[in-house]
Design a protein around this motif. Structure first.
Motif, PDB file in Angstrom:
ATOM      1  N   SER A 119      68.282  15.195 -30.839  1.00 15.96           N
ATOM      2  CA  SER A 119      67.396  14.640 -31.844  1.00 15.96           C
ATOM      3  C   SER A 119      66.716  13.403 -31.263  1.00 15.96           C
ATOM      4  O   SER A 119      67.239  12.758 -30.354  1.00 15.96           O
ATOM      5  CB  SER A 119      68.199  14.256 -33.087  1.00 15.96           C
ATOM      6  OG  SER A 119      67.440  13.416 -33.930  1.00 15.96           O
ATOM      7  N   ALA A 120      65.562  13.060 -31.827  1.00 14.59           N
ATOM      8  CA  ALA A 120      64.836  11.876 -31.351  1.00 14.59           C
ATOM      9  C   ALA A 120      65.342  10.592 -31.989  1.00 14.59           C
ATOM     10  O   ALA A 120      64.834   9.513 -31.719  1.00 14.59           O
ATOM     11  CB  ALA A 120      63.336  12.030 -31.649  1.00 14.59           C
ATOM     12  N   LEU A 121      66.364  10.703 -32.827  1.00 19.43           N
ATOM     13  CA  LEU A 121      66.802   9.549 -33.605  1.00 19.43           C
ATOM     14  C   LEU A 121      67.387   8.425 -32.762  1.00 19.43           C
ATOM     15  O   LEU A 121      67.020   7.272 -32.920  1.00 19.43           O
ATOM     16  CB  LEU A 121      67.838   9.996 -34.646  1.00 19.43           C
ATOM     17  CG  LEU A 121      67.317  10.942 -35.736  1.00 19.43           C
ATOM     18  CD1 LEU A 121      68.466  11.386 -36.620  1.00 19.43           C
ATOM     19  CD2 LEU A 121      66.236  10.270 -36.563  1.00 19.43           C
ATOM     20  N   LYS A 122      68.317   8.781 -31.864  1.00 18.05           N
ATOM     21  CA  LYS A 122      69.030   7.741 -31.124  1.00 18.05           C
ATOM     22  C   LYS A 122      68.851   7.934 -29.622  1.00 18.05           C
ATOM     23  O   LYS A 122      69.173   8.988 -29.078  1.00 18.05           O
ATOM     24  CB  LYS A 122      70.524   7.773 -31.483  1.00 18.05           C
ATOM     25  CG  LYS A 122      70.798   7.510 -32.951  1.00 18.05           C
ATOM     26  CD  LYS A 122      72.274   7.631 -33.261  1.00 18.05           C
ATOM     27  CE  LYS A 122      72.543   7.386 -34.743  1.00 18.05           C
ATOM     28  NZ  LYS A 122      73.971   7.547 -35.086  1.00 18.05           N
ATOM     29  N   THR A 123      68.350   6.911 -28.956  1.00 23.44           N
ATOM     30  CA  THR A 123      68.109   7.014 -27.521  1.00 23.44           C
ATOM     31  C   THR A 123      69.413   7.134 -26.735  1.00 23.44           C
ATOM     32  O   THR A 123      69.413   7.662 -25.628  1.00 23.44           O
ATOM     33  CB  THR A 123      67.313   5.797 -27.014  1.00 23.44           C
ATOM     34  OG1 THR A 123      68.030   4.597 -27.331  1.00 23.44           O
ATOM     35  CG2 THR A 123      65.948   5.743 -27.676  1.00 23.44           C
ATOM     36  N   LYS A 124      70.528   6.663 -27.312  1.00 23.50           N
ATOM     37  CA  LYS A 124      71.803   6.754 -26.588  1.00 23.50           C
ATOM     38  C   LYS A 124      72.223   8.206 -26.396  1.00 23.50           C
ATOM     39  O   LYS A 124      73.023   8.511 -25.503  1.00 23.50           O
ATOM     40  CB  LYS A 124      72.898   5.981 -27.324  1.00 23.50           C
ATOM     41  CG  LYS A 124      73.333   6.582 -28.644  1.00 23.50           C
ATOM     42  CD  LYS A 124      74.475   5.782 -29.256  1.00 23.50           C
ATOM     43  CE  LYS A 124      74.971   6.415 -30.555  1.00 23.50           C
ATOM     44  NZ  LYS A 124      76.081   5.651 -31.156  1.00 23.50           N
ATOM     45  N   ASN A 125      71.696   9.102 -27.230  1.00 24.96           N
ATOM     46  CA  ASN A 125      71.998  10.527 -27.099  1.00 24.96           C
ATOM     47  C   ASN A 125      70.960  11.264 -26.257  1.00 24.96           C
ATOM     48  O   ASN A 125      70.975  12.491 -26.192  1.00 24.96           O
ATOM     49  CB  ASN A 125      72.083  11.180 -28.486  1.00 24.96           C
ATOM     50  CG  ASN A 125      73.211  10.619 -29.321  1.00 24.96           C
ATOM     51  OD1 ASN A 125      74.239  10.215 -28.789  1.00 24.96           O
ATOM     52  ND2 ASN A 125      73.028  10.571 -30.632  1.00 24.96           N
TER      53      ASN A 125
END
Length: 295
Positions: free
Chosen positions: A62-68
């Motif tokens: 997903s684009a939500l969290k850059t850590k992922n």
């Protein structure tokens, strides 16, 4: 196809160009889309005589969290090192979903003379000011929100029709059959029955954890150490009696992606006889009564 000419810069030397591709899940259809994106942009870059191919950064997330998004983080790191001059992306929403965060990153790149080109919106960040870019990003965020709501609507429609939706990948006692329906794994089902039996014999989750570990019984993911919270959730999981309760949790804000327990904010849907049971209802209800008495 002959791609249109895009004049990103007035530099005389070749532009060092990279691309960023992303899909949300590793489902076969989406993974195929990711490979198509990567091939498309690599071909576009290599066939342009004024460009030098750097690399394709990609993520299945997903684009939500850059850590992922390890690909995204590597791209930002390489940008700081000055390894490329421009990045191609399918759309602004593929690059990032949060308007403020995305705009901040684009501004940093512009200060370093690094540009971003979003193909769907036909936007070259080196040629638009921050005000115009903010509008485009807000529109992209709104479009992502709309898509998210449409997906949720479709999922809830399936729930209302009684079609079970199972998101788990590891679930002790069951595996998914070709049609998506849960199928019992006999050796794992025996572990589930043992856990329920131990609980009704008066053992708490800590004692059950100790028993499982001392007898070398592994978790659904193959770990030797059990979590007491996992055991506790198993003892209340209605799927073990052949039922599926859907929409136990929900996501209020698509930008954060944080799930919350559904305490009545949305309807829940119970499907009975959804699959073969491992635990009989009488045993399950006794366990629930004992758990309630312990609270």
């Amino acid at each position: 196809m002959i791609p249109k000419t895009i004049l990103f810069s007035q530099k005389q030397e070749k532009l060092r160009v990279a691309a960023y591709c992303r899909v949300s899940t590793n489902h076969p259809e989406q993974f195929g889309s990711l490979e198509t994106q990567k091939s498309y942009f690599e071909t576009m870059i290599r066939e342009n005589p004024n460009w030098q191919f750097v690399r394709i950064y990609s993520d299945v997330s997903s684009a939500l969290k850059t850590k992922n998004r390890p690909g995204y983080r590597q791209m930002i790191l390489d940008g700081k090192k000055g390894l490329f001059d421009f990045v191609l992306v399918k759309s602004l929403s593929r690059f990032g979903r949060d308007t403020v965060e995305t705009l901040t990153q684009i501004r940093k790149w512009k200060q370093m003379n690094i540009g971003l080109y979003a193909e769907m919106e036909d936007i070259d960040t080196m040629k638009v000011n921050d005000s115009a870019l903010s509008i485009f990003l807000a529109m992209a965020q709104e479009e992502s929100c709309s898509k998210s709501e449409n997906i949720k609507f479709g999922i809830r429609a399936r729930m209302r029709s009684g079609k079970t939706i199972l998101n788990h990948s590891q679930f002790l006692g069951y595996t998914k059959g070709p049609d998506g329906v849960l199928v019992i794994v006999p050796e794992e089902a025996e572990i589930v029955r043992k856990i329920f039996d131990l609980y009704l014999q008066g053992n708490g989750v800590r004692k059950i954890k100790r028993y499982l570990e001392e007898h070398g019984i592994k978790t659904a993911t193959g770990k030797e150490v059990w979590s007491t919270s996992t055991i506790d959730r198993m003892l209340s999981n209605e799927k073990y009696i052949g039922q599926v309760l859907m929409q136990k949790t929900y996501t209020p804000n698509f930008l954060t992606g944080k799930q919350e327990k559904n305490d009545g904010a949305l309807s829940m849907f119970l499907v009975e006889n959804a699959h073969e049971a491992i635990i009989d209802k009488e045993t399950f209800e006794k366990v629930q009564e004992r758990k309630m008495s312990k609270q």
